[in-house]
Design a protein around this motif. Structure first.
Motif, mmCIF file in Angstrom:
data_model
loop_
_atom_site.group_PDB
_atom_site.id
_atom_site.type_symbol
_atom_site.label_atom_id
_atom_site.label_comp_id
_atom_site.label_asym_id
_atom_site.label_seq_id
_atom_site.Cartn_x
_atom_site.Cartn_y
_atom_site.Cartn_z
ATOM 1 N N LEU A 1 0.850 -1.180 0.000
ATOM 2 C CA LEU A 1 0.000 0.000 0.000
ATOM 3 C C LEU A 1 0.891 1.237 0.000
ATOM 4 O O LEU A 1 1.779 1.368 0.840
ATOM 5 N N GLY A 2 0.659 2.130 -0.944
ATOM 6 C CA GLY A 2 1.545 3.272 -1.122
ATOM 7 C C GLY A 2 1.740 4.104 0.125
ATOM 8 O O GLY A 2 2.851 4.547 0.433
ATOM 9 N N SER A 3 0.666 4.316 0.874
ATOM 10 C CA SER A 3 0.776 5.161 2.064
ATOM 11 C C SER A 3 1.579 4.500 3.178
ATOM 12 O O SER A 3 2.114 5.185 4.060
ATOM 13 N N VAL A 4 1.706 3.167 3.146
ATOM 14 C CA VAL A 4 2.466 2.470 4.189
ATOM 15 C C VAL A 4 3.952 2.805 4.089
ATOM 16 O O VAL A 4 4.611 3.051 5.104
ATOM 17 N N VAL A 5 4.487 2.824 2.867
ATOM 18 C CA VAL A 5 5.902 3.195 2.739
ATOM 19 C C VAL A 5 6.100 4.652 3.150
ATOM 20 O O VAL A 5 7.160 5.025 3.662
ATOM 21 N N GLY A 6 5.070 5.481 2.956
ATOM 22 C CA GLY A 6 5.145 6.855 3.427
ATOM 23 C C GLY A 6 5.235 6.925 4.942
ATOM 24 O O GLY A 6 5.998 7.719 5.509
ATOM 25 N N MET A 7 4.457 6.095 5.614
ATOM 26 C CA MET A 7 4.503 6.032 7.074
ATOM 27 C C MET A 7 5.888 5.616 7.558
ATOM 28 O O MET A 7 6.473 6.241 8.456
ATOM 29 N N GLN B 1 11.393 6.865 9.676
ATOM 30 C CA GLN B 1 12.842 6.878 9.477
ATOM 31 C C GLN B 1 13.388 8.305 9.501
ATOM 32 O O GLN B 1 14.416 8.581 10.128
ATOM 33 N N ALA B 2 12.709 9.206 8.802
ATOM 34 C CA ALA B 2 13.161 10.596 8.758
ATOM 35 C C ALA B 2 13.203 11.200 10.156
ATOM 36 O O ALA B 2 14.162 11.886 10.528
#
Length: 267
Positions: A199-205, A210-211
């Motif tokens: 799910l695209g938003s999961v890698v965003g999370m 990490q950031a």
């Protein structure tokens, strides 16, 4: 703010940081002087790169040998339609500098491997693993251990993700990646994102977490994730943080480590 060598534009840009009690001008200057290398300009590397750029990390390097494809755009938010066919490192650099021209972005349009990893990480303070394969994760872990670099690692698949910080070079009680996984799993044992989906938003999370951990490491604030693993279950809307002790039998960082002649030593 002149004592911190900020331009007027920087003072305005970072004002929401500077008013934070735990950041202030001192913390923002640490970010400005910080150097971070991001390995992978994809699903994890995209939000990582954008948040670090927006936060004012002074020098950010990006390692990736791929070009932008249409299937990337579902999650790799540093790239757009205009970037199709372009090197991901150049697309990401353009996005980052558009957000914040005050920083320096170093591009490394190469595939990280044993022959170049030590040279690539040498000039950076913190290494961010946004890769999508176990070979790179283990290589980065080992290289960062031998080079005494802090590694912030993330991974995501389907609806799940995890983040951890590794600085085993500082000794006990800090574990390394091999304290959790002694060796890479058999090939094809775990599907890639291309095979299993994500799910695209999961890698965003995950990239966002990490950031945040990288910014904390650069500023020396808060509780870091060394010795802890954050596990995200997006479908269940749950976050777990589990302790990861240093493994006395770890093949890399234990007193009786068996890994003494990794190929990275040959270069």
């Amino acid at each position: 703010m002149s004592d911190f060598d900020f331009s007027e534009n920087e003072v305005q840009r970072y004002t929401r940081h500077i008013v934070l009690k735990d950041v202030g001008g001192t913390g923002q200057m640490k970010l400005k002087r910080g150097r971070v290398l991001i390995v992978g300009a994809g699903g994890l590397g995209s939000p990582l790169a954008m948040y670090l750029a927006a936060a004012g990390v002074g020098t950010i390097g990006i390692v990736d040998a791929d070009t932008v494809e249409l299937s990337n755009l579902q999650r790799q938010i540093a790239h757009g339609m205009k970037d199709l066919g372009s090197p991901k490192v150049e697309s990401a650099k353009s996005t980052m500098l558009d957000m914040n021209p005050e920083i320096s972005v170093q591009t490394h349009n190469v595939r990280l491997d044993a022959s170049n990893v030590m040279d690539l990480i040498a000039d950076y303070d913190v290494i961010a693993d946004g890769s999508d394969n176990f070979e790179t994760r283990f290589l980065l872990n080992d290289a960062c251990y031998f080079a005494s670099k802090t590694l912030v690692s993330g991974a995501a698949l389907r609806f799940d993700g995890q983040v951890a910080t590794f600085k085993a070079h500082q000794g006990d009680p800090h574990p390394c990646y091999r304290c959790i996984y002694h060796s890479p799993p058999p090939e094809d044992a775990i599907p890639s994102c291309a095979q299993g989906g994500v799910l695209g938003s999961v890698v965003g999370m995950i990239g966002g977490i990490q950031a945040t951990e990288i910014l904390k490491e650069l500023m020396g604030i808060g509780d870091g994730l060394s010795g802890r693993l954050v596990i995200v279950d997006a479908l269940g809307a749950s976050f777990r943080k589990i302790k990861v002790p240093r493994d006395p039998g770890c093949p890399l960082c234990s007193e009786n480590a068996s890994i003494k002649d990794l190929s990275i030593h040959e270069h």
